[in-house]
Design a protein around this motif. Structure first.
Motif, PDB file in Angstrom:
ATOM      1  N   UNK A 136       1.246 -10.520   1.305  1.00 56.37           N
ATOM      2  CA  UNK A 136       0.808  -9.134   1.458  1.00 56.37           C
ATOM      3  C   UNK A 136       0.215  -8.636   0.139  1.00 56.37           C
ATOM      4  N   UNK A 137      -0.768  -7.767   0.244  1.00 63.48           N
ATOM      5  CA  UNK A 137      -1.536  -7.367  -0.931  1.00 63.48           C
ATOM      6  C   UNK A 137      -1.283  -5.907  -1.284  1.00 63.48           C
ATOM      7  N   UNK A 138      -1.141  -5.663  -2.577  1.00 65.06           N
ATOM      8  CA  UNK A 138      -0.884  -4.309  -3.051  1.00 65.06           C
ATOM      9  C   UNK A 138      -2.033  -3.367  -2.695  1.00 65.06           C
ATOM     10  N   UNK A 139      -3.263  -3.869  -2.724  1.00 65.27           N
ATOM     11  CA  UNK A 139      -4.392  -2.982  -2.424  1.00 65.27           C
ATOM     12  C   UNK A 139      -4.334  -2.482  -0.982  1.00 65.27           C
ATOM     13  N   UNK A 140      -3.718  -3.258  -0.088  1.00 67.28           N
ATOM     14  CA  UNK A 140      -3.591  -2.810   1.299  1.00 67.28           C
ATOM     15  C   UNK A 140      -2.514  -1.741   1.439  1.00 67.28           C
ATOM     16  N   UNK A 141      -1.481  -1.811   0.614  1.00 65.85           N
ATOM     17  CA  UNK A 141      -0.488  -0.738   0.594  1.00 65.85           C
ATOM     18  C   UNK A 141      -1.122   0.545   0.050  1.00 65.85           C
ATOM     19  N   UNK A 142      -1.908   0.406  -1.030  1.00 67.41           N
ATOM     20  CA  UNK A 142      -2.521   1.580  -1.651  1.00 67.41           C
ATOM     21  C   UNK A 142      -3.499   2.269  -0.705  1.00 67.41           C
ATOM     22  N   UNK A 143      -4.201   1.476   0.101  1.00 66.66           N
ATOM     23  CA  UNK A 143      -5.199   2.043   1.017  1.00 66.66           C
ATOM     24  C   UNK A 143      -4.606   2.446   2.356  1.00 66.66           C
ATOM     25  N   UNK A 144      -3.340   2.106   2.598  1.00 67.76           N
ATOM     26  CA  UNK A 144      -2.717   2.440   3.875  1.00 67.76           C
ATOM     27  C   UNK A 144      -3.093   1.506   4.996  1.00 67.76           C
ATOM     28  N   UNK A 145      -3.721   0.365   4.688  1.00 66.30           N
ATOM     29  CA  UNK A 145      -4.054  -0.604   5.737  1.00 66.30           C
ATOM     30  C   UNK A 145      -2.894  -1.546   6.025  1.00 66.30           C
TER      31      UNK A 145
END
Length: 368
Positions: free
Chosen positions: A307-316
């Motif tokens: 899992x990627x931090x950028x996806x958590x930050x973007x809400x995806x």
């Protein structure tokens, strides 16, 4: 965004960068959040097709030709870390750093602080040359806090930091500024007097209390967040039995830990392919284990499972994060650009630093 004037570059020393807000931990965490959301929206450009490149490395090999072999240090690496970040950040730049190895007769390697150069993405003109050490240190610590906020949030009351150096200090500042529920920070070093010195230096600067220990086990057991910020010589080792069922390990430096210690769907990276590229260029124990796990046909972890931090930050990525988790955050050039440009803009607004002229008119131009 135009530079101060044509041909002028703003020079920011370490002291000037600090005066311009480089050590504002809370603001730095928010800027890291912004840049990861922008990355998820394809508004960041870094190296390689997936825009995940840590940097372009030149590493000195063994067996250099004489007389270079007598002077240069095998294993030393020099890296250029370029990135463009869009959105309201809208900046392009490169961090240049050297990491030299210690000789057998030296207690430690010479220090070699990074330099950050930023340019106007519309005109290509250089805007600033600044000391990059504080910017780099703050964005690294901010990444520990950003990861802790997404993976633990208000559940985090206790943090352990393995390593009282510069990254340990910036991590403590950022965790303290970001996690309102944080009550205790445990700092580890095998020489307890170093951990104690960290405690004494940081206690007055933090809302959370700081305790010192010379035991990794004592620091990690019961901690909601553990930040690996220690030197890779040797890297600290974390045993799975020391981790609570709901706890997060954040890898900023090298680390020895079994990936089986974490829930299968709780392995996080800043960008999925970043540790693989880092392993090829630098090679750390954790990155080697990560590469073996995701690149083997019968490995325990597929790259798509990470899992990627950028996806958590973007809400995806909205899946649960509670459980035993690990986040690998190894430093991306977009982070330096995002924080460095904010420091630069503050400096311009407040008249901080010195403007230097590179040239008035081009020396070589069309002879017609």
């Amino acid at each position: 965004m135009e530079p101060d004037s044509s041909g002028e570059v703003r020079f920011l020393s370490q002291e000037a960068a600090i005066e311009a807000g480089a050590t504002d931990a809370s603001r730095c965490v928010e800027r890291m959040d912004d840049v990861f959301e922008l990355y998820d929206r394809d508004r960041v450009v870094m190296g390689e097709n997936g825009h995940y490149l840590h940097g372009h490395m030149t590493t000195f090999p063994d067996g250099l030709a004489a007389p270079d072999a007598e002077r240069l240090r095998p294993g030393s690496r020099f890296g250029a870390m370029p990135a463009y970040v869009g959105g309201d950040i809208d900046a392009v730049g490169v961090k240049w750093y050297g990491s030299v190895t210690a000789r057998p007769d030296e207690d430690s390697a010479p220090r070699s602080g990074p330099v950050l150069v930023l340019s106007d993405p519309d005109t290509g003109r250089p805007l600033t040359v600044m000391d990059g050490a504080v910017v780099s240190g703050m964005r690294t610590g901010a990444m520990a806090a950003l990861g802790a906020r997404y993976l633990q949030g208000e559940r985090a009351t206790t943090a352990a930091i393995l390593g009282p150096g510069a990254v340990g200090q910036t991590s403590a500042l950022a965790l303290d500024a970001t996690l309102p529920s944080l009550a205790e920070i445990r700092i580890y070093h095998p020489d307890e007097w170093k951990a104690t010195a960290f405690r004494d230096a940081m206690n007055g600067r933090l809302a959370a209390s700081v305790t010192a220990t010379d035991s990794i086990r004592g620091a990690v057991r019961g901690a909601d967040v553990t930040v690996a910020a220690a030197s890779p010589d040797p890297p600290p080792r974390i045993d799975a039995s020391w981790l609570d069922d709901d706890s997060t390990v954040i890898q900023l430096g090298d680390l020895r830990v079994d990936l089986h210690a974490f829930d299968d769907d709780r392995v996080f990276c800043d960008v999925r392919r970043h540790p693989l590229e880092f392993e090829r260029q630098v090679g750390w124990e954790f990155t080697a284990a990560y590469a073996a796990a995701v690149e083997s046909d019968d490995g325990p972890l597929a790259l798509s499972d990470v899992r990627a931090l950028h996806e958590l930050a973007a809400g995806t990525d909205t899946k649960p994060t509670a459980g035993r988790s690990i986040l690998s955050s190894l430093g991306l050039p977009m982070e330096d650009v995002a924080w460095g440009i904010e420091v630069y803009r503050n400096a311009v607004a407040d008249g901080i630093g010195r403007t230097l002229s590179l040239r008035s008119e081009p020396h070589f131009g069309p002879p017609y």
